[in-house]
Scaffold this motif. Structure first.
Motif, PDB file in Angstrom:
ATOM      1  N   THR A  32       0.815  -1.213   0.000  1.00  0.00           N
ATOM      2  CA  THR A  32       0.000   0.000   0.000  1.00  0.00           C
ATOM      3  C   THR A  32       0.851   1.266   0.000  1.00  0.00           C
ATOM      4  OG1 THR A  32      -0.125  -0.008   2.426  1.00  0.00           O
ATOM      5  CG2 THR A  32      -1.860  -1.177   1.247  1.00  0.00           C
ATOM      6  N   ILE A  66      -7.637  -5.493   7.569  1.00  0.00           N
ATOM      7  CA  ILE A  66      -6.850  -5.283   6.346  1.00  0.00           C
ATOM      8  C   ILE A  66      -6.765  -6.573   5.548  1.00  0.00           C
ATOM      9  CG2 ILE A  66      -4.525  -4.773   5.486  1.00  0.00           C
ATOM     10  CD1 ILE A  66      -4.271  -2.911   8.001  1.00  0.00           C
ATOM     11  N   ALA A  79      -8.268  -7.214   1.844  1.00  0.00           N
ATOM     12  CA  ALA A  79      -7.283  -7.301   0.758  1.00  0.00           C
ATOM     13  C   ALA A  79      -7.539  -8.496  -0.159  1.00  0.00           C
ATOM     14  CB  ALA A  79      -5.875  -7.391   1.338  1.00  0.00           C
ATOM     15  N   ASP A 101      -4.822   0.579  -4.488  1.00  0.00           N
ATOM     16  CA  ASP A 101      -4.483   0.380  -3.073  1.00  0.00           C
ATOM     17  C   ASP A 101      -3.510  -0.779  -2.893  1.00  0.00           C
ATOM     18  OD1 ASP A 101      -6.102   2.445  -2.436  1.00  0.00           O
ATOM     19  OD2 ASP A 101      -7.761   1.257  -1.661  1.00  0.00           O
ATOM     20  N   HIS A 161     -13.486  -1.415   1.522  1.00  0.00           N
ATOM     21  CA  HIS A 161     -12.262  -2.094   1.074  1.00  0.00           C
ATOM     22  C   HIS A 161     -11.182  -1.059   0.761  1.00  0.00           C
ATOM     23  CE1 HIS A 161     -13.301  -0.814  -2.965  1.00  0.00           C
ATOM     24  NE2 HIS A 161     -14.451  -1.476  -2.917  1.00  0.00           N
ATOM     25  N   LEU A 191      -8.161   0.026   1.381  1.00  0.00           N
ATOM     26  CA  LEU A 191      -7.007  -0.536   2.086  1.00  0.00           C
ATOM     27  C   LEU A 191      -6.045   0.535   2.572  1.00  0.00           C
ATOM     28  CD1 LEU A 191      -6.275  -3.589  -0.218  1.00  0.00           C
ATOM     29  CD2 LEU A 191      -7.252  -3.631   2.064  1.00  0.00           C
TER      30      LEU A 191
END
Length: 495
Positions: free
Chosen positions: A32, A162, A166, A335, A415, A417
């Motif tokens: 990220t 996370i 992901a 992301d 979502h 991230l």
């Protein structure tokens, strides 16, 4: 000594420990980081990355010093226990008056001798694995211990959220592109979750379907005990380095051929909030240092090896992020950085596109059950009472459920991230990486002086031994909390 087995487990060489530490730190946060770099500007990102790497190194040395102090305390307690047993055996045949007189004499005679023995450098040798929770119990009061576990639990919840976001996000990006007869992920990152995926299904619908499948497949592991096997660790590490190497090489090739699209700004203060959290999260290792460094066979140059690790990690993060922001436009960086390579115009070979696009699915999925079990066990420790046991329903149903449900609900709602990593790193990550190590080292120094005398030297003491550094770390931690909170409030106000 390399083959000796202690309470730390089977020992390994310092350079193997260096590799393990590198693998521990370089994880999801690195994926990220490119987007955070592009948002904040390359100069600001570089300065902040170097500074946060330095601050993480400082607190790592704090934790190592606290590990040495904790080992000294445990070793000395064992020595005293053995001495008490020997005194009991030798005095069993003496009269009560003789025993009292002898004990008084021995205490008077031992006092100067013990003060010399306590200064022995071997007392501080790190041979017992003393986890951060145990160190908190040794050096903190009850309120401090509860705050420690609260911080760890919040961080692990963020970690799981996370991970839970992901994997479905990566699957959605790859499969929805195929469903739309597209060759790989869209080049423009500004997609809409309401856009179609397969027929009547929207992208968000596909994401939530994948999230449900992910939860059903990996969630049950939370109700049992799992162990990370050696071969699983080797496999995931190998996949990680193949993926990172491919991405760096491909980005360099595109830039060398004049196809680099990135024109990152010098600085953009609006992007610092997420960059701060992402960088803190990307240097997170303090909570795992006891398990990682205790088995190192020779700790003579431990601080130098840790410094070398941080220099290598800084170089790697810089290489990955700078090749990314000059290779891709800032608004096209996703992301999850691996998804930028799941495109035909970037990678011609389909096998490589799918490998990079689905790389987070394989590696993160193997870590999710381990983090979940760790969080569940921390909940149990927080509420544990001495000598008490939990009912079967509480132990096997309640604790796993409160572990699994919140991160899945968070992933169901978003979502994003970059924001998840940024918030987790900026709040709970700051607590674990800065606040806890600073208080640990400050209190362990006071405890060491009281227990062993003011002339005692911890052989693993931090190079940053002046109290100024403890205050500076705490001031920086407070600044992070204040800046991120103020930034969030201002952003919400503008909206």
């Amino acid at each position: 000594m390399a083959g000796e087995i202690t309470e730390a487990g089977e020992l390994y060489s310092p350079y193997v420990g260096l590799v393990y530490m590198f693998n521990l730190i370089v994880g999801t946060g690195a994926l990220t980081m490119p987007k955070a770099f592009a948002t904040a500007g390359w100069l600001v990102s570089l300065v902040l990355l170097v500074f946060l790497g330095f601050m993480s190194f400082v607190t790592t040395t704090f934790v190592v010093e606290a590990m040495g102090a904790a080992n000294a305390q445990l070793r000395w307690k064992r020595m005293e226990a053995r001495q008490d047993e020997e005194d009991d055996d030798s005095s069993s045949s003496a009269s009560d008056s003789d025993v009292l007189a002898q004990d008084s004499y021995e205490r008077a005679e031992k006092r100067p001798i013990l003060s010399v023995q306590r200064r022995g450098s071997n007392l501080f040798e790190i041979t017992d694995r003393v986890e951060m929770g145990q160190m908190a119990s040794m050096f903190f009061n009850k309120v401090g211990v509860n705050l420690f576990y609260f911080c760890i639990i919040v961080y692990l919840y963020g970690d799981l959220a996370i991970y839970a976001a992901a994997v479905p996000f990566s699957l959605m990006q790859v499969t929805c592109a195929l469903g739309n007869d597209s060759c790989g992920v869209e080049a423009d990152a500004k997609y809409n979750d309401t856009d179609p995926c397969w027929g009547p299904l929207r992208r968000m619908d596909a994401y939530r379907i994948y999230l449900a499948i992910f939860t059903l497949l990996l969630g049950p592991f939370t109700f049992f005990d799992v162990q990370k096997t050696k071969y699983l660790q080797i496999l995931t590490s190998l996949m990680r380095w193949i993926a990172f190497a491919i991405m760096i090489v491909l980005a360099l090739v595109r830039i060398a051929h004049g196809r680099g699209e990135g024109r990152p700004p010098l600085a953009d203060l609006s992007g610092i909030r997420n960059l701060l959290g992402v960088c803190v999260y990307s240097f997170m290792c303090q909570h795992s240092l006891p398990s990682l460094l205790t088995p190192v066979s020779s700790k003579r140059h431990l601080t130098r090896l840790v410094l070398l690790d941080y220099v290598l990690i800084l170089a790697f993060y810089g290489l990955l992020s700078f090749t990314a922001i000059f290779c891709f436009r800032g608004d096209s960086l996703l992301d999850m950085y691996t998804l930028n390579f799941a495109r035909c115009d970037v990678v011609g070979l389909a096998a490589v596109r799918f490998f990079l696009g689905l790389f987070p699915v394989f590696t993160i999925s193997t870590n999710f059950p381990i983090i979940a079990v760790t969080l569940r066990n921390n909940w149990k420790t927080l509420f544990h009472r001495e000598g008490g046991t939990y009912p079967w329903v509480v132990d096997r149903v309640v604790f796993p459920t409160i572990t699994l449900l919140p991160p899945v609900l968070v992933a169901f709602c978003t979502h994003d991230l970059e924001s998840l990593v940024g918030i987790t790193g900026a709040y709970a990550g700051t607590g674990i990486q800065y606040v806890i190590p600073a208080f640990l080292v400050y209190l362990c120094r006071k405890d060491t002086q009281l227990a062993f005398g003011y002339g005692t030297v911890n052989k693993h003491r931090s190079p940053f031994r002046h109290t100024f550094w403890v205050g500076f770390v705490l001031l920086w931690a407070f600044s992070c909390f204040f800046f991120v909170t103020a930034n969030i409030v201002l952003s919400e106000t503008k909206v």
